[in-house]
Design an enzyme around this catalytic site. Structure first.
Site, PDB file in Angstrom:
ATOM      1  N   ASP A  96      31.953  44.797  31.567  1.00  0.00           N
ATOM      2  CA  ASP A  96      33.314  45.025  30.789  1.00  0.00           C
ATOM      3  C   ASP A  96      34.065  44.086  29.650  1.00  0.00           C
ATOM      4  OD1 ASP A  96      33.769  42.864  32.430  1.00  0.00           O
ATOM      5  OD2 ASP A  96      34.935  43.940  34.082  1.00  0.00           O
ATOM      6  N   ASN A 163      42.191  42.425  44.259  1.00  0.00           N
ATOM      7  CA  ASN A 163      42.810  43.595  44.684  1.00  0.00           C
ATOM      8  C   ASN A 163      41.551  44.509  44.895  1.00  0.00           C
ATOM      9  OD1 ASN A 163      41.628  44.225  42.183  1.00  0.00           O
ATOM     10  ND2 ASN A 163      43.165  45.210  41.082  1.00  0.00           N
ATOM     11  N   HIS A 165      38.804  45.187  42.976  1.00  0.00           N
ATOM     12  CA  HIS A 165      38.233  45.689  41.826  1.00  0.00           C
ATOM     13  C   HIS A 165      36.694  45.044  41.695  1.00  0.00           C
ATOM     14  CE1 HIS A 165      39.727  42.758  38.576  1.00  0.00           C
ATOM     15  NE2 HIS A 165      38.698  42.371  38.894  1.00  0.00           N
ATOM     16  N   GLU A 170      39.892  49.411  38.860  1.00  0.00           N
ATOM     17  CA  GLU A 170      41.021  49.072  39.380  1.00  0.00           C
ATOM     18  C   GLU A 170      41.015  50.011  40.806  1.00  0.00           C
ATOM     19  OE1 GLU A 170      41.780  46.316  38.986  1.00  0.00           O
ATOM     20  OE2 GLU A 170      42.687  45.710  36.881  1.00  0.00           O
TER      21      GLU A 170
HETATM   22  P1  PGA Z   1      37.222  35.828  39.289  1.00  0.00           P
HETATM   23  O1  PGA Z   1      37.333  37.396  39.159  1.00  0.00           O
HETATM   24  O2  PGA Z   1      35.541  35.750  39.117  1.00  0.00           O
HETATM   25  O3  PGA Z   1      37.693  35.150  37.915  1.00  0.00           O
HETATM   26  O4  PGA Z   1      37.700  35.453  40.603  1.00  0.00           O
HETATM   27  C1  PGA Z   1      36.472  38.148  39.707  1.00  0.00           C
HETATM   28  C2  PGA Z   1      36.620  39.734  39.386  1.00  0.00           C
HETATM   29  O5  PGA Z   1      37.768  39.704  38.915  1.00  0.00           O
HETATM   30  O6  PGA Z   1      35.775  40.366  39.644  1.00  0.00           O
END
Ligand code: PGA
Length: 270
Positions: A96, A163, A165, A170
């Site tokens: 992304d 969350n 994702h 999302e």
């Molecule tokens: P993070 O994010 O590695 O910064 O905890 C993980 C994600 O959002 O996939």
């Protein structure tokens, strides 16, 4: 056994890793490994990736950003510098990119990948979705085409969001969703606020590979560290698959390795 009931014990202790023994996970072609530290976990994952790299002339990698993969990139860079590991057969595709950030922006995922990986290894090519574009649908279709033309993703690295994702899919993202523009969740933006120096600076949207795009990878390795990821990981693995928790779709992929530290995966050992 019902999908949302899990009886876990542990069947093997190999060096410092515990492989969880669970019919549910085994049936799903999913292994869960809990390590004493994220560094040890990353060394184990690097061993797998290095074997893949050495076995093939070309390897198409799906790559992730954020705090989770950092110790993994450090380990890969160390193997490049100290052991001369070559990434010349590697073509990478990131999951992304934030909307509106140019490659030069310090918080763009392009910058992140340059700093932590591509700038330090000899990979053949590294692709990311664009942060700046005229037409989102067209930019996303082009990204999907590039992945397809490369032969599809052989080995995909993932983190899990607070969350649930995966990539920026999302809650509400369908199992068959493709690369697309998505509005970021408030929770996702709050999680990113610190690195951006305040919520107001966090972009409101991104381009992300879809859940369906991610699930087409032949092999998926998901990493999760710290107690903050414990509950969401537990739910993703044990609750029924649902678009409300996109990481739950990994249950039916068939070739997924999950590695955690004690903080994120200790629940599996009790
Ligand atoms: P993070 O994010 O590695 O910064 O905890 C993980 C994600 O959002 O996939």
């Amino acid at each position: 056994m019902a999908k949302n009931v899990l009886e876990i014990g542990y069947r093997e202790i190999i060096l410092s890793k515990v492989i969880c023994d669970s019919e549910v996970l085994d049936e799903a072609g999913l292994t869960l490994e809990v390590y004493p530290s994220r560094e040890e976990a990353c060394r184990a994952v690097a061993d797998e990736l290095v074997a893949e790299i050495r076995d093939r002339r070309e390897l198409v990698l799906g790559l992730a950003t954020g705090s989770t993969p950092l110790p993994f990139y450090r380990e890969l860079v160390r193997r490049r510098q100290e052991e001369g590991l070559s990434f010349q057969g590697v073509v990478g595709f990131n999951l992304d990119e934030y909307e509106g950030l140019s490659p030069e922006h310090p918080e763009s995922y392009y910058s992140f990948m340059q700093k932590h990986f591509y700038g330090q290894v000899d990979a053949r090519a590294g692709h990311l979705p664009p942060g700046i574009y005229q037409n989102a649908a067209q930019a996303c279709a082009e990204y999907e085409t590039k992945i397809r033309e490369a032969g599809g993703i052989d080995w995909q690295l993932l983190g899990i969001g607070g969350n649930g994702h995966i990539a920026f899919n999302e809650p509400g993202s369908a199992r068959d969703s493709r690369t697309r523009r998505i509005e970021l969740d408030e929770r996702t933006r709050l999680d990113a606020a610190r690195t951006f120096g305040g919520l107001a600076h966090v972009p409101r949207a991104a381009l992300t590979m879809g859940v369906g795009t991610v699930l087409e990878a032949r092999r998926i390795v998901l990493m999760a560290w710290g107690e903050g990821k414990s509950e969401i990981l537990h739910r993703a693995l044990l609750e029924r698959e649902t678009a409300d928790l996109p990481a739950s779709f990994l249950q039916s992929h068939g070739n997924v390795r999950i590695v955690t530290d004690m903080g994120a995966g200790g629940w599996a050992l009790s």
